[in-house]
Design a protein around this motif. Structure first.
Motif, PDB file in Angstrom:
ATOM      1  N   LEU A  88       9.226  -4.387   4.523  1.00  0.00           N
ATOM      2  CA  LEU A  88       7.819  -4.674   4.235  1.00  0.00           C
ATOM      3  C   LEU A  88       6.917  -4.093   5.318  1.00  0.00           C
ATOM      4  O   LEU A  88       5.835  -3.563   5.022  1.00  0.00           O
ATOM      5  CB  LEU A  88       7.600  -6.182   4.104  1.00  0.00           C
ATOM      6  N   GLY A  89       7.352  -4.204   6.566  1.00  0.00           N
ATOM      7  CA  GLY A  89       6.578  -3.584   7.658  1.00  0.00           C
ATOM      8  C   GLY A  89       6.499  -2.077   7.501  1.00  0.00           C
ATOM      9  O   GLY A  89       5.447  -1.465   7.737  1.00  0.00           O
ATOM     10  N   GLY A  90       7.599  -1.467   7.100  1.00  0.00           N
ATOM     11  CA  GLY A  90       7.593  -0.022   6.840  1.00  0.00           C
ATOM     12  C   GLY A  90       6.650   0.331   5.711  1.00  0.00           C
ATOM     13  O   GLY A  90       5.942   1.348   5.774  1.00  0.00           O
ATOM     14  N   GLY A  91       6.617  -0.499   4.673  1.00  0.00           N
ATOM     15  CA  GLY A  91       5.675  -0.271   3.576  1.00  0.00           C
ATOM     16  C   GLY A  91       4.229  -0.360   4.042  1.00  0.00           C
ATOM     17  O   GLY A  91       3.366   0.409   3.593  1.00  0.00           O
ATOM     18  N   LEU A  92       3.946  -1.290   4.943  1.00  0.00           N
ATOM     19  CA  LEU A  92       2.589  -1.397   5.491  1.00  0.00           C
ATOM     20  C   LEU A  92       2.217  -0.148   6.297  1.00  0.00           C
ATOM     21  O   LEU A  92       1.077   0.324   6.226  1.00  0.00           O
ATOM     22  CB  LEU A  92       2.464  -2.649   6.359  1.00  0.00           C
ATOM     23  N   MET A  95       1.260   2.443   3.906  1.00  0.00           N
ATOM     24  CA  MET A  95      -0.058   2.159   3.326  1.00  0.00           C
ATOM     25  C   MET A  95      -1.202   2.563   4.258  1.00  0.00           C
ATOM     26  O   MET A  95      -2.256   2.994   3.787  1.00  0.00           O
ATOM     27  CB  MET A  95      -0.181   0.673   2.996  1.00  0.00           C
ATOM     28  N   ILE A  96      -0.988   2.427   5.575  1.00  0.00           N
ATOM     29  CA  ILE A  96      -2.088   2.744   6.485  1.00  0.00           C
ATOM     30  C   ILE A  96      -2.071   4.200   6.926  1.00  0.00           C
ATOM     31  O   ILE A  96      -2.899   4.621   7.735  1.00  0.00           O
ATOM     32  CB  ILE A  96      -2.088   1.811   7.722  1.00  0.00           C
ATOM     33  N   GLY A  97      -1.155   4.981   6.379  1.00  0.00           N
ATOM     34  CA  GLY A  97      -1.182   6.417   6.634  1.00  0.00           C
ATOM     35  C   GLY A  97      -0.142   6.918   7.612  1.00  0.00           C
ATOM     36  O   GLY A  97      -0.074   8.106   7.873  1.00  0.00           O
ATOM     37  N   ASN A  98       0.666   6.056   8.171  1.00  0.00           N
ATOM     38  CA  ASN A  98       1.702   6.484   9.103  1.00  0.00           C
ATOM     39  C   ASN A  98       3.029   6.520   8.343  1.00  0.00           C
ATOM     40  O   ASN A  98       3.941   5.740   8.601  1.00  0.00           O
ATOM     41  CB  ASN A  98       1.751   5.529  10.291  1.00  0.00           C
ATOM     42  N   SER A  99       3.120   7.455   7.413  1.00  0.00           N
ATOM     43  CA  SER A  99       4.263   7.465   6.494  1.00  0.00           C
ATOM     44  C   SER A  99       5.572   7.822   7.200  1.00  0.00           C
ATOM     45  O   SER A  99       6.643   7.336   6.808  1.00  0.00           O
ATOM     46  CB  SER A  99       4.010   8.421   5.336  1.00  0.00           C
ATOM     47  N   ASP A 100       5.526   8.678   8.223  1.00  0.00           N
ATOM     48  CA  ASP A 100       6.771   9.029   8.929  1.00  0.00           C
ATOM     49  C   ASP A 100       7.414   7.787   9.545  1.00  0.00           C
ATOM     50  O   ASP A 100       8.617   7.549   9.390  1.00  0.00           O
ATOM     51  CB  ASP A 100       6.491  10.056  10.022  1.00  0.00           C
ATOM     52  N   ARG A 101       6.617   7.002  10.239  1.00  0.00           N
ATOM     53  CA  ARG A 101       7.138   5.791  10.869  1.00  0.00           C
ATOM     54  C   ARG A 101       7.551   4.775   9.803  1.00  0.00           C
ATOM     55  O   ARG A 101       8.575   4.097   9.945  1.00  0.00           O
ATOM     56  CB  ARG A 101       6.083   5.203  11.797  1.00  0.00           C
TER      57      ARG A 101
END
Length: 133
Positions: A88-92, A95-101
């Motif tokens: 879920l944290g990875g999904g967040l 969502m905020i634009g840091n897709s690599d992380r």
């Protein structure tokens, strides 16, 4: 004339010390029990062949594996909610634009969950391989 035996003083009676039982040592009883037990076992099983080291090692390994079974089950049960929170944290992060992380967190959480679920199986396999050697 009969002699009178004194069992304590009045202060002992008034404080209640007369009710305390005197401590008896059980060391002689334990020593006798051990001697009798060892003697009985040596008489009863005098001609028994010695147990092999592999049988003892197998018994100890089985006891250790059974002793850690609740801990293994606890870790396996906790891996699902922890993995879900990490995903879920990875999904967040996605969502905020840091897709690599975000995708990295999802990937690592999924891989960690699968490893935690599979490691007891791998350990059982290693134990069986060690027994065959």
């Amino acid at each position: 004339m009969a002699k009178v035996k004194t069992v304590g003083s009045i202060s002992d009676f008034m404080t209640g010390k007369h009710r305390e039982k005197q401590a008896t040592s059980i060391k002689p009883i334990v020593k006798i029990g051990v001697v009798v037990g060892v003697t009985a076992l040596s008489v009863a099983f005098g001609n028994v062949m010695p147990v092999s080291a592999n049988a003892i090692q197998g018994a100890v390994t089985g006891k250790v594996v059974n002793a850690f079974e609740p801990l293994v089950e606890l870790v396996k049960a906790l891996s699902y909610p922890i993995g879900l929170v990490m995903m879920l944290g990875g999904g967040l992060f996605v969502m905020i634009g840091n897709s690599d992380r975000g995708f990295g967190m999802i990937q690592k959480a999924g891989l960690g969950y699968v490893l935690i679920q599979m490691l007891p199986l791998l350990m059982d396999l290693l134990v069986e391989i060690a027994k065959s050697l």
